[in-house]
Design an enzyme around this catalytic site. Structure first.
Site, PDB file in Angstrom:
ATOM      1  N   THR A 180      53.319  27.079  32.260  1.00 18.22           N
ATOM      2  CA  THR A 180      51.952  26.824  32.728  1.00 18.22           C
ATOM      3  C   THR A 180      51.329  25.746  31.864  1.00 18.22           C
ATOM      4  O   THR A 180      51.168  25.922  30.653  1.00 18.22           O
ATOM      5  CB  THR A 180      51.122  28.117  32.645  1.00 18.22           C
ATOM      6  OG1 THR A 180      51.800  29.099  33.419  1.00 18.22           O
ATOM      7  CG2 THR A 180      49.730  27.916  33.210  1.00 18.22           C
ATOM      8  N   GLU A 208      55.025  29.358  38.589  1.00 19.48           N
ATOM      9  CA  GLU A 208      55.611  30.689  38.743  1.00 19.48           C
ATOM     10  C   GLU A 208      54.486  31.712  38.865  1.00 19.48           C
ATOM     11  O   GLU A 208      53.518  31.652  38.117  1.00 19.48           O
ATOM     12  CB  GLU A 208      56.454  30.955  37.482  1.00 19.48           C
ATOM     13  CG  GLU A 208      57.148  32.260  37.453  1.00 19.48           C
ATOM     14  CD  GLU A 208      58.028  32.442  38.663  1.00 19.48           C
ATOM     15  OE1 GLU A 208      58.989  31.692  38.827  1.00 19.48           O
ATOM     16  OE2 GLU A 208      57.723  33.352  39.472  1.00 19.48           O
ATOM     17  N   LEU A 210      55.231  35.211  39.103  1.00 21.61           N
ATOM     18  CA  LEU A 210      55.742  36.570  38.880  1.00 21.61           C
ATOM     19  C   LEU A 210      54.886  37.317  37.868  1.00 21.61           C
ATOM     20  O   LEU A 210      54.270  36.733  36.982  1.00 21.61           O
ATOM     21  CB  LEU A 210      57.200  36.545  38.432  1.00 21.61           C
ATOM     22  CG  LEU A 210      57.606  35.899  37.101  1.00 21.61           C
ATOM     23  CD1 LEU A 210      57.314  36.781  35.903  1.00 21.61           C
ATOM     24  CD2 LEU A 210      59.074  35.568  37.142  1.00 21.61           C
ATOM     25  N   PHE A 325      43.171  43.967  42.473  1.00 20.36           N
ATOM     26  CA  PHE A 325      42.559  43.393  41.262  1.00 20.36           C
ATOM     27  C   PHE A 325      41.059  43.645  41.181  1.00 20.36           C
ATOM     28  O   PHE A 325      40.324  42.884  40.565  1.00 20.36           O
ATOM     29  CB  PHE A 325      42.920  41.904  41.116  1.00 20.36           C
ATOM     30  CG  PHE A 325      44.333  41.746  40.618  1.00 20.36           C
ATOM     31  CD1 PHE A 325      45.410  41.989  41.461  1.00 20.36           C
ATOM     32  CD2 PHE A 325      44.594  41.428  39.299  1.00 20.36           C
ATOM     33  CE1 PHE A 325      46.708  41.919  41.001  1.00 20.36           C
ATOM     34  CE2 PHE A 325      45.897  41.350  38.823  1.00 20.36           C
ATOM     35  CZ  PHE A 325      46.955  41.597  39.679  1.00 20.36           C
ATOM     36  N   LEU A 326      40.616  44.730  41.820  1.00 19.18           N
ATOM     37  CA  LEU A 326      39.219  45.148  41.676  1.00 19.18           C
ATOM     38  C   LEU A 326      39.155  46.491  40.953  1.00 19.18           C
ATOM     39  O   LEU A 326      38.184  47.229  41.102  1.00 19.18           O
ATOM     40  CB  LEU A 326      38.545  45.240  43.049  1.00 19.18           C
ATOM     41  CG  LEU A 326      38.231  43.885  43.711  1.00 19.18           C
ATOM     42  CD1 LEU A 326      37.657  44.074  45.111  1.00 19.18           C
ATOM     43  CD2 LEU A 326      37.262  43.051  42.859  1.00 19.18           C
ATOM     44  N   CYS A 336      49.146  35.827  30.142  1.00 22.76           N
ATOM     45  CA  CYS A 336      48.722  34.842  31.153  1.00 22.76           C
ATOM     46  C   CYS A 336      47.215  34.767  31.363  1.00 22.76           C
ATOM     47  O   CYS A 336      46.618  33.719  31.138  1.00 22.76           O
ATOM     48  CB  CYS A 336      49.411  35.131  32.484  1.00 22.76           C
ATOM     49  SG  CYS A 336      51.169  34.822  32.412  1.00 22.76           S
ATOM     50  N   LYS A 339      44.883  33.490  28.493  1.00 18.25           N
ATOM     51  CA  LYS A 339      45.228  32.103  28.148  1.00 18.25           C
ATOM     52  C   LYS A 339      44.889  31.150  29.293  1.00 18.25           C
ATOM     53  O   LYS A 339      44.329  30.074  29.066  1.00 18.25           O
ATOM     54  CB  LYS A 339      46.732  32.070  27.846  1.00 18.25           C
ATOM     55  CG  LYS A 339      47.303  30.733  27.510  1.00 18.25           C
ATOM     56  CD  LYS A 339      48.709  30.902  26.975  1.00 18.25           C
ATOM     57  CE  LYS A 339      49.737  31.158  28.046  1.00 18.25           C
ATOM     58  NZ  LYS A 339      50.211  29.972  28.741  1.00 18.25           N
TER      59      LYS A 339
HETATM   60  C1  UDX Z   1      49.598  37.736  35.930  1.00 22.45           C
HETATM   61  C2  UDX Z   1      49.583  37.359  37.424  1.00 22.45           C
HETATM   62  O1  UDX Z   1      49.356  38.541  38.223  1.00 22.45           O
HETATM   63  C3  UDX Z   1      50.895  36.696  37.798  1.00 22.45           C
HETATM   64  O2  UDX Z   1      50.837  36.275  39.154  1.00 22.45           O
HETATM   65  C4  UDX Z   1      51.100  35.477  36.879  1.00 22.45           C
HETATM   66  O3  UDX Z   1      52.320  34.816  37.166  1.00 22.45           O
HETATM   67  C5  UDX Z   1      51.080  35.904  35.421  1.00 22.45           C
HETATM   68  O4  UDX Z   1      49.844  36.590  35.150  1.00 22.45           O
HETATM   69  P1  UDX Z   1      50.691  39.675  34.480  1.00 22.45           P
HETATM   70  O5  UDX Z   1      49.972  39.072  33.314  1.00 22.45           O
HETATM   71  O6  UDX Z   1      52.123  40.052  34.324  1.00 22.45           O
HETATM   72  O7  UDX Z   1      50.621  38.713  35.746  1.00 22.45           O
HETATM   73  O8  UDX Z   1      49.921  41.029  34.855  1.00 22.45           O
HETATM   74  P2  UDX Z   1      48.960  41.570  36.005  1.00 22.45           P
HETATM   75  O9  UDX Z   1      49.663  42.644  36.739  1.00 22.45           O
HETATM   76  O10 UDX Z   1      48.384  40.496  36.813  1.00 22.45           O
HETATM   77  O11 UDX Z   1      47.827  42.262  35.108  1.00 22.45           O
HETATM   78  C6  UDX Z   1      47.072  41.505  34.148  1.00 22.45           C
HETATM   79  C7  UDX Z   1      46.103  42.382  33.427  1.00 22.45           C
HETATM   80  O12 UDX Z   1      45.025  42.771  34.276  1.00 22.45           O
HETATM   81  C8  UDX Z   1      46.669  43.686  32.873  1.00 22.45           C
HETATM   82  O13 UDX Z   1      46.143  43.894  31.580  1.00 22.45           O
HETATM   83  C9  UDX Z   1      46.179  44.753  33.836  1.00 22.45           C
HETATM   84  O14 UDX Z   1      46.072  46.015  33.225  1.00 22.45           O
HETATM   85  C10 UDX Z   1      44.811  44.171  34.217  1.00 22.45           C
HETATM   86  N1  UDX Z   1      44.294  44.590  35.534  1.00 22.45           N
HETATM   87  C11 UDX Z   1      44.971  44.261  36.678  1.00 22.45           C
HETATM   88  C12 UDX Z   1      43.079  45.248  35.610  1.00 22.45           C
HETATM   89  O15 UDX Z   1      42.437  45.536  34.599  1.00 22.45           O
HETATM   90  N2  UDX Z   1      42.583  45.556  36.851  1.00 22.45           N
HETATM   91  C13 UDX Z   1      43.225  45.237  38.008  1.00 22.45           C
HETATM   92  O16 UDX Z   1      42.690  45.541  39.100  1.00 22.45           O
HETATM   93  C14 UDX Z   1      44.468  44.581  37.919  1.00 22.45           C
END
Ligand code: UDX
Length: 506
Positions: A180, A208, A210, A325-326, A336, A339
């Site tokens: 990134t 990416e 994922l 994500f709510l 990710c 940052k």
């Molecule tokens: C994220 C993106 O989802 C992914 O597409 C990108 O490539 C990399 O960054 P990741 O960091 O692995 O992925 O985790 P993700 O499942 O997105 O969760 C991120 C954070 O948000 C976690 O700490 C999780 O606990 C928190 N979260 C997620 C919440 O607090 N509430 C939500 O509704 C969803």
């Protein structure tokens, strides 16, 4: 078509030299040699398009630079397609682990794919650019881009890898950026490579998406494939390879021993380098925005007797909004979101564009661990001398990653406030050690961690935390900082339940 091309022929300009036909000519040319040999030995002929594609696949050699989550998953998936893939990393410990047929970190299904790549001699882990670059026609950059003190990404690993690539390239390369990087980096890399090497170089930005914990299933059934670049043929080659992963998902899922959902084929988006760079950070920033928005509403729910989960269930049923994500809680962590949000703010600043909306989201997120600790103090009267069990140190469930973990921040804040903190995580103890303040005890099981506590904090959404026997604790209060548990189950076990913006369901 050249009769016996040994590798891609060099020419001064990548786009005019037609990368796709050169790679395909190389593949078909060598395939024809094989056909002739085969015909001599057993009379067999490689004639079908599938067979030729199979041969071409075996002739493309890829080097993936960086063996983190993205690099290892990408390399392992390419080897599952039968593509010979070097995985180069300067960290010898990661290389040794990969050579042993294991991923350098915990990620469900990935060990099986790595073992397949090693057993079939498709995956070649190495710390040597001299060994890995000269054979490659495609180099994929997946090195880390950590955060600088000012919030901008630190690109030193991207550029040091680029230098090593340039020093060892023996012909034209398609360079695929999966790290990134801020918008504008691709152009700077193209200019830098031209200073370092006279070999043709085609830059493709292929961000990416994922997630950790679901890296394998996300990669075999992605929503989209995004490729940005100046050269249509290079973009076509890269899109084709990533499409191949999805179209052969059943086979790959079988090797990984992971389920597939039979989602629709990914949509491929073909765009400029700058658009692709911005797509990556925009996607993450928007998801982070949704979480911070949910947490803002949760704070209001805490003051007004509303329940944020009820609100978001109803609001999220609007197709224009969506429920994902709510989920309110202790805020986002990981390698990710924090940052990328800060990176977007820093890109905007560098271009004199206001990005206050993301600054607000980032500040709100940074404040969530202390919001949880303040609410605990309200409930417990004082924190000093209180015994508090933290369940969950990974930044989310399904991973051992503790980068920017809110659970660790909460544990440290409580320890600093004089509480006696015991903690448990199903995967992340080794990783957490360096970040946890001295005096925090890591216990071997959740049951042990909660046994003698005054209060319990659930800080990661590990599903197994739903199955703990909460009757076996001295705690009188459970603070569910992930809104994970059924509040009535906690109350039935004799504890008070508090969540983030949640009311009791009795
Ligand atoms: C994220 C993106 O989802 C992914 O597409 C990108 O490539 C990399 O960054 P990741 O960091 O692995 O992925 O985790 P993700 O499942 O997105 O969760 C991120 C954070 O948000 C976690 O700490 C999780 O606990 C928190 N979260 C997620 C919440 O607090 N509430 C939500 O509704 C969803």
């Amino acid at each position: 078509m050249p009769s016996q091309p040994s590798r891609l022929s060099a020419s001064s300009d990548f786009s005019s030299s037609n990368a796709r036909s050169r790679i395909e000519d190389t593949a078909k040319g060598v395939a024809q040699d094989k056909i002739v040999t085969g015909a001599k030995s057993n009379g067999g002929v490689i004639s079908s398009a599938d067979e030729q594609a199979g041969v071409a696949r075996r002739l493309v050699v890829v080097t993936v630079v960086g063996s983190g989550y993205v690099g290892t998953t990408t390399a392992a998936l390419l080897t599952a397609l039968g593509i010979k893939t070097y995985a180069v990393d300067i960290d010898e410990a990661k290389v040794d682990k990969l050579k042993d047929g294991k991923a350098p970190f915990y990620e469900v299904g990935l060990d099986n794919l790595v073992a397949y790549g090693i057993d079939n001699n498709y995956l070649v882990p190495t710390s040597s650019y001299e060994e890995s670059i000269p054979h490659a026609s495609i180099v994929i950059s997946a090195v880390g881009t950590p955060e600088n003190a000012d919030g901008s990404p630190d690109l030193r690993y991207v550029y040091s890898a680029l230098e090593s690539i340039a020093q060892n390239a023996t012909g034209p390369l398609i360079y695929v950026q999966k790290s990134t990087v801020p918008v504008g980096t691709g152009r700077a890399i193209i200019a830098k490579y031209a200073e370092l090497s006279d070999k043709p170089f085609s830059y493709v930005s292929a961000p990416e998406f994922l997630r950790e914990g679901t890296a394998v299933v996300d990669s075999i059934e992605p929503d989209r494939i995004v490729v940005g670049g100046d050269d249509a043929d290079s973009k076509h080659i890269i899109t084709t390879i990533f499409r191949d992963i999805s179209s052969r998902r059943a086979e790959i899922a079988d090797i990984a021993d992971q389920p597939i959902q039979n989602l629709p084929e990914p949509i491929a988006f073909n765009m400029s380098i700058e658009s692709a760079e911005l797509t990556k950070v925009t996607a993450n920033a928007f998801l982070a925005l949704k979480i911070s928005f949910a947490n803002s509403i949760a704070k209001l729910a805490d003051s007004t007797n509303a329940d944020v989960a009820e609100v978001m269930d109803a609001v999220g049923s609007d197709k224009r909004i969506g429920r994902a994500f709510l989920n309110a809680g202790r805020g986002y962590g990981g390698g990710c979101f924090p940052k990328d949000v800060k990176g977007l703010i820093s890109s905007a600043k560098a271009n004199n564009v206001a990005m206050d909306i993301m600054t607000a989201a980032s500040n709100l997120n940074d404040s969530m661990p202390s919001y949880i600790v303040d609410r605990l103090k309200d409930e417990l009267g004082e924190l000093e001398t209180k015994k508090i069990a933290i369940l969950g140190l990974a930044f989310k469930a399904g991973t051992s990653d503790v980068r920017k973990s809110p659970g660790i921040k909460i544990a440290n804040l409580l320890q600093q406030a004089g509480s006696k903190v015991s903690a448990y995580d199903p995967q992340a103890h080794n990783e957490a050690l360096a970040d946890l303040d001295e005096g925090i005890a890591l216990l071997d099981s959740a049951q042990l961690a909660i046994k003698n506590a005054d209060a319990i904090v659930v800080a990661t959404e590990w599903p197994e935390f739903k199955d703990i026997d909460y009757s076996q604790t001295t705690a009188k209060l459970l603070f569910d900082a992930m809104n994970l548990l059924d509040s009535s189950m906690i109350v039935r076990n004799g504890l008070e339940y508090r969540g983030v913006g949640r009311r009791l369901k009795l």
